[in-house]
Enzyme design. Structure first.
Site, PDB file in Angstrom:
ATOM      1  N   ASP A  57      42.002  41.340  35.591  1.00  0.00           N
ATOM      2  CA  ASP A  57      43.173  40.962  35.903  1.00  0.00           C
ATOM      3  C   ASP A  57      44.081  40.260  34.719  1.00  0.00           C
ATOM      4  OD1 ASP A  57      45.653  39.900  37.007  1.00  0.00           O
ATOM      5  OD2 ASP A  57      44.877  38.556  38.290  1.00  0.00           O
ATOM      6  N   LYS A  60      31.477  34.807  42.711  1.00  0.00           N
ATOM      7  CA  LYS A  60      30.750  35.567  43.626  1.00  0.00           C
ATOM      8  C   LYS A  60      31.190  36.878  44.102  1.00  0.00           C
ATOM      9  CE  LYS A  60      30.902  31.046  45.717  1.00  0.00           C
ATOM     10  NZ  LYS A  60      31.328  30.022  46.954  1.00  0.00           N
ATOM     11  N   VAL A  95      44.237  40.445  46.574  1.00  0.00           N
ATOM     12  CA  VAL A  95      43.394  41.244  47.384  1.00  0.00           C
ATOM     13  C   VAL A  95      41.999  40.627  48.006  1.00  0.00           C
ATOM     14  CG1 VAL A  95      44.235  43.319  46.231  1.00  0.00           C
ATOM     15  CG2 VAL A  95      41.957  42.520  45.416  1.00  0.00           C
ATOM     16  N   ASP A 107      37.785  37.044  47.865  1.00  0.00           N
ATOM     17  CA  ASP A 107      38.095  36.109  49.026  1.00  0.00           C
ATOM     18  C   ASP A 107      39.488  35.599  48.551  1.00  0.00           C
ATOM     19  OD1 ASP A 107      37.631  34.717  46.514  1.00  0.00           O
ATOM     20  OD2 ASP A 107      37.805  32.787  47.711  1.00  0.00           O
TER      21      ASP A 107
HETATM   22  P1  IMP Z   1      40.658  37.489  34.975  1.00  0.00           P
HETATM   23  O1  IMP Z   1      39.275  37.039  34.687  1.00  0.00           O
HETATM   24  O2  IMP Z   1      41.692  36.791  34.233  1.00  0.00           O
HETATM   25  O3  IMP Z   1      40.693  38.940  34.581  1.00  0.00           O
HETATM   26  O4  IMP Z   1      40.970  37.513  36.611  1.00  0.00           O
HETATM   27  C1  IMP Z   1      39.958  38.149  37.353  1.00  0.00           C
HETATM   28  C2  IMP Z   1      39.159  36.998  38.261  1.00  0.00           C
HETATM   29  O5  IMP Z   1      40.006  36.520  39.144  1.00  0.00           O
HETATM   30  C3  IMP Z   1      38.462  38.135  38.972  1.00  0.00           C
HETATM   31  O6  IMP Z   1      37.207  38.313  38.446  1.00  0.00           O
HETATM   32  C4  IMP Z   1      38.251  37.337  40.402  1.00  0.00           C
HETATM   33  O7  IMP Z   1      37.311  36.848  40.659  1.00  0.00           O
HETATM   34  C5  IMP Z   1      39.710  36.583  40.373  1.00  0.00           C
HETATM   35  N1  IMP Z   1      40.708  37.323  40.966  1.00  0.00           N
HETATM   36  C6  IMP Z   1      41.631  37.810  40.272  1.00  0.00           C
HETATM   37  N2  IMP Z   1      42.763  38.580  41.193  1.00  0.00           N
HETATM   38  C7  IMP Z   1      42.129  38.230  42.274  1.00  0.00           C
HETATM   39  C8  IMP Z   1      42.371  38.701  43.746  1.00  0.00           C
HETATM   40  O8  IMP Z   1      43.577  39.439  43.890  1.00  0.00           O
HETATM   41  N3  IMP Z   1      41.488  38.611  44.738  1.00  0.00           N
HETATM   42  C9  IMP Z   1      40.471  37.825  44.565  1.00  0.00           C
HETATM   43  N4  IMP Z   1      40.041  37.467  43.335  1.00  0.00           N
HETATM   44  C10 IMP Z   1      40.707  37.627  42.273  1.00  0.00           C
END
Ligand code: IMP
Ligand code: MG
Length: 176
Positions: free
Chosen positions: A105, A45, A156, A162
């Site tokens: 991330d 979302k 964040v 969220d």
């Molecule tokens: P990744 O898929 O491992 O790169 O993580 C990224 C996903 O995790 C993002 O698309 C977000 O939905 C969620 N996410 C990672 N860090 C944060 C944050 O600091 N705040 C909110 N959502 C986060």
């Protein structure tokens, strides 16, 4: 009255800074996708405000579609695994797909979506991020096509993002 801020948070990016970034990305996207059959695929979302502002900043008029990532919770046999769910019947074959996601991330979403979207044979597949956490490109092992604003490696919230389903309504982005 403004919505409540998370306790002990600090403002990282205000609405003007976010707007400038989204507009700059929109002009890059406009430039790259002239005369193509573009589909924006938003990741629910967290990307809700981002994709909405991006779409309204484009001179192109792409299709907009949505996916969400479901993670099995502890207690199921697949605990910790995740799968991709398309909202509706999304046809991507032969089309130019641009994934619009909130934060890069660890690259988990990137890996999952890349696999599943490539299986649908798009003409091209690119990525736009609103934010990138420090070190994310290294952790994810990939460089986004449309770079996100760099933020520190902290949680964040705001502008769609969220903490336990709160703070998505904030205009700015805050570090906890
Ligand atoms: P990744 O898929 O491992 O790169 O993580 C990224 C996903 O995790 C993002 O698309 C977000 O939905 C969620 N996410 C990672 N860090 C944060 C944050 O600091 N705040 C909110 N959502 C986060
Ligand atoms: Mg996400």
């Amino acid at each position: 009255m403004s919505p409540p801020l998370p306790p002990q948070s600090r403002l990282l990016l205000d609405a003007l800074q976010i707007r400038a970034h989204v507009k700059a990305q929109a002009s890059q996207i406009d430039h790259l996708y002239q005369a193509s059959d573009l589909v924006l695929v938003g990741v629910l979302k967290g990307a809700v405000h981002y994709i909405s502002d991006l779409l309204r900043s484009l001179t192109l008029d792409p299709q907009m579609e949505w996916v969400r990532v479901e993670t099995y919770s502890a207690g199921t046999t697949n605990a910790g695994q995740s799968r991709l769910v398309f909202v509706g019947d999304v046809k991507l074959e032969g089309r130019d797909v641009l994934v619009v996601d909130d934060i890069l991330d660890r690259g988990h979403t990137y890996r999952l979506l890349s696999r599943e979207l490539m299986a649908r044979n798009p003409a091209s597949l690119r990525w736009a991020f609103l934010l990138e956490k420090e070190g994310a490109r290294h952790r994810a092992g990939f460089d986004p096509d449309f770079a996100g604003l760099l933020v520190p490696e902290v949680w964040v919230v705001g502008y769609g993002m969220d903490l336990s389903e709160k703070y998505r309504n904030l205009e700015g982005i805050y570090a906890l």
